[in-house]
Design a protein around this motif. Sequence first.
Motif, PDB file in Angstrom:
ATOM      1  N   HIS A  84      -2.894  23.539  53.928  1.00  0.00           N
ATOM      2  CA  HIS A  84      -2.396  24.193  52.681  1.00  0.00           C
ATOM      3  C   HIS A  84      -0.920  24.070  52.501  1.00  0.00           C
ATOM      4  O   HIS A  84      -0.231  24.012  51.468  1.00  0.00           O
ATOM      5  CB  HIS A  84      -2.748  25.515  52.737  1.00  0.00           C
ATOM      6  CG  HIS A  84      -2.321  26.348  51.621  1.00  0.00           C
ATOM      7  ND1 HIS A  84      -2.956  26.269  50.108  1.00  0.00           N
ATOM      8  CD2 HIS A  84      -1.301  27.083  51.284  1.00  0.00           C
ATOM      9  CE1 HIS A  84      -2.108  26.966  49.170  1.00  0.00           C
ATOM     10  NE2 HIS A  84      -1.334  27.677  49.854  1.00  0.00           N
ATOM     11  N   LEU A  97       0.037  20.647  51.659  1.00  0.00           N
ATOM     12  CA  LEU A  97      -0.108  20.413  50.195  1.00  0.00           C
ATOM     13  C   LEU A  97       1.001  21.116  49.345  1.00  0.00           C
ATOM     14  O   LEU A  97       1.248  20.693  48.221  1.00  0.00           O
ATOM     15  CB  LEU A  97      -1.543  20.769  50.000  1.00  0.00           C
ATOM     16  CG  LEU A  97      -2.649  19.833  50.663  1.00  0.00           C
ATOM     17  CD1 LEU A  97      -3.775  20.545  50.427  1.00  0.00           C
ATOM     18  CD2 LEU A  97      -2.684  18.258  50.079  1.00  0.00           C
ATOM     19  N   LEU A 150       3.199  19.280  46.652  1.00  0.00           N
ATOM     20  CA  LEU A 150       3.352  19.558  45.111  1.00  0.00           C
ATOM     21  C   LEU A 150       4.758  19.857  44.717  1.00  0.00           C
ATOM     22  O   LEU A 150       5.309  19.678  43.762  1.00  0.00           O
ATOM     23  CB  LEU A 150       2.478  20.723  44.942  1.00  0.00           C
ATOM     24  CG  LEU A 150       2.419  21.286  43.585  1.00  0.00           C
ATOM     25  CD1 LEU A 150       1.800  20.498  42.418  1.00  0.00           C
ATOM     26  CD2 LEU A 150       1.699  22.656  43.443  1.00  0.00           C
ATOM     27  N   TRP A 155      -6.728  26.444  44.292  1.00  0.00           N
ATOM     28  CA  TRP A 155      -5.421  25.777  44.974  1.00  0.00           C
ATOM     29  C   TRP A 155      -5.954  24.240  45.077  1.00  0.00           C
ATOM     30  O   TRP A 155      -5.104  23.384  44.967  1.00  0.00           O
ATOM     31  CB  TRP A 155      -5.147  26.272  46.448  1.00  0.00           C
ATOM     32  CG  TRP A 155      -3.828  27.168  46.189  1.00  0.00           C
ATOM     33  CD1 TRP A 155      -3.931  28.520  46.655  1.00  0.00           C
ATOM     34  CD2 TRP A 155      -2.753  26.874  45.586  1.00  0.00           C
ATOM     35  NE1 TRP A 155      -2.683  29.161  46.196  1.00  0.00           N
ATOM     36  CE2 TRP A 155      -2.053  28.053  45.800  1.00  0.00           C
ATOM     37  CE3 TRP A 155      -2.023  25.751  45.043  1.00  0.00           C
ATOM     38  CZ2 TRP A 155      -0.529  27.997  45.263  1.00  0.00           C
ATOM     39  CZ3 TRP A 155      -0.770  25.903  44.320  1.00  0.00           C
ATOM     40  CH2 TRP A 155      -0.055  26.998  44.594  1.00  0.00           C
ATOM     41  N   ASN A 156      -7.210  24.093  45.764  1.00  0.00           N
ATOM     42  CA  ASN A 156      -7.917  22.983  45.814  1.00  0.00           C
ATOM     43  C   ASN A 156      -7.777  22.026  44.592  1.00  0.00           C
ATOM     44  O   ASN A 156      -7.465  20.579  44.612  1.00  0.00           O
ATOM     45  CB  ASN A 156      -9.160  22.778  46.593  1.00  0.00           C
ATOM     46  CG  ASN A 156      -9.041  23.175  48.066  1.00  0.00           C
ATOM     47  OD1 ASN A 156      -7.915  22.975  48.785  1.00  0.00           O
ATOM     48  ND2 ASN A 156      -9.945  23.565  48.745  1.00  0.00           N
ATOM     49  N   PHE A 216      -4.282  20.905  43.581  1.00  0.00           N
ATOM     50  CA  PHE A 216      -3.834  19.736  44.340  1.00  0.00           C
ATOM     51  C   PHE A 216      -4.361  18.670  43.902  1.00  0.00           C
ATOM     52  O   PHE A 216      -3.835  17.608  44.097  1.00  0.00           O
ATOM     53  CB  PHE A 216      -4.000  20.174  45.842  1.00  0.00           C
ATOM     54  CG  PHE A 216      -3.123  21.340  46.750  1.00  0.00           C
ATOM     55  CD1 PHE A 216      -1.698  21.608  45.986  1.00  0.00           C
ATOM     56  CD2 PHE A 216      -3.659  22.274  47.493  1.00  0.00           C
ATOM     57  CE1 PHE A 216      -1.235  22.807  46.537  1.00  0.00           C
ATOM     58  CE2 PHE A 216      -3.032  23.434  47.952  1.00  0.00           C
ATOM     59  CZ  PHE A 216      -1.626  23.411  47.406  1.00  0.00           C
ATOM     60  N   ASP A 234      -3.198  15.324  47.167  1.00  0.00           N
ATOM     61  CA  ASP A 234      -3.881  15.274  48.268  1.00  0.00           C
ATOM     62  C   ASP A 234      -4.043  13.801  48.787  1.00  0.00           C
ATOM     63  O   ASP A 234      -4.994  13.685  49.630  1.00  0.00           O
ATOM     64  CB  ASP A 234      -5.199  15.849  48.090  1.00  0.00           C
ATOM     65  CG  ASP A 234      -5.828  15.588  46.833  1.00  0.00           C
ATOM     66  OD1 ASP A 234      -5.441  14.806  46.115  1.00  0.00           O
ATOM     67  OD2 ASP A 234      -7.182  15.871  46.732  1.00  0.00           O
TER      68      ASP A 234
END
Length: 412
Positions: A8, A11, A15, A174-175, A178, A184
Amino acid sequence: MPTSSFTHEQLLDRLAEVSVRTGLNISPGQQLIITAGLEAVPLIRRITAHAYKAGASLVTTLYQDDETTLARFIHGHEDGFDTAAGWLANGMAEAFGNGAARMAITGGNPTLLKDQNPDHISRVSRANSAAYRPAMERITNFDINWNIIACATPAWAQQVFPDLPEDEALKALWNGIFHASRVDVADPVSAWAAHNKTLHARAAMLNDRRFDALHFTGPGTDLTVGLADGHLWAGGAEEARNGVVCNPNIPTEEVFTTPHCARVEGTVSSTKPLFHQGSLIDGIQVRFEKGRIVEAHASKGENVLNRILESDAGARRIGEVALVPHSSPISQSGILYQNTLFDENAACHIALGQAYTKCMTDPDGLSEDELIARGANHSIIHIDWMIGSDRIDIDGVKDGQKVPLMRSGEWV
């Protein structure tokens, strides 16, 4: 959605780097103004570091807080809802006029104000829009490089994933951010360069065809959107008037242009809910005559919709039309983000209100009346809502002849 091999924290840093390098492409010596919620601090710290590494002279963050926003509507006095921080808006306009870049980080609770007085919400929105107009014109005219990204928050995550525990909902959101933001993958900057190339090719094709109008057909929709005189299609990374090439929206899947504010005819139905100023508006159905909405309904939030339409004379006309394939990653994720930055990139859409004059040939030096005569709408609002799906067909219209552009939501 594929599982990432990155942590996390990695990532989050990716971002931040993409937002600075690809989103803003910040110039050495340039100032940066960020607006964000308090929960975005970990992301902002990384953005700030990457901005200084890229040569920014000063990074200034203005923080917002959902709870203090809500307190105003619960406890504020009646005569205070027409007040806006004009001094702050003027300062931002001055900074942008002097070349500062702009970054907005979205992620607040999409239904924060759902139980509050719609009249108060409308008045606050109108006052803020009027106060910030000089600053917003720098953005809508694309005078500066600017960028919007998202930060997941617990309140937003619970709205999007109501059946998940708070920690799992936050992780899922969040996933989604991303993945939609293309951070990712092995090389996010290269991935964005390739994606921009695809969007530029779509825009170039549409600019070559020079359609007079677009015709949307599907369930509840039979809409002809005339295009502005001298309109230009854009998408992905573009050069701002200050010479900086930036990606204003991360993520983005659209190509868009300026419609003619007096040449929109027919009916159209929304295909996704609209979340505006903390209120839900769903099942929108409107009818246009000579570019103006003359009839409007919604299954939910109709009172809020009508208040939006009364914002000013231009609020009943549209200032943007955008094409997005149904196969976009955001659409295919099946997630309703309840956030325009994401949901508009899942479907074709139109925007009530202000036009982007950057999507017109030779706008410099033209007065407001001259821009309107060419079709560019003028308003204190700019609100996108979705009208595309896998059941919508779109034709380009040229000299009365129709050319298939999209069928069942996909490019022909």
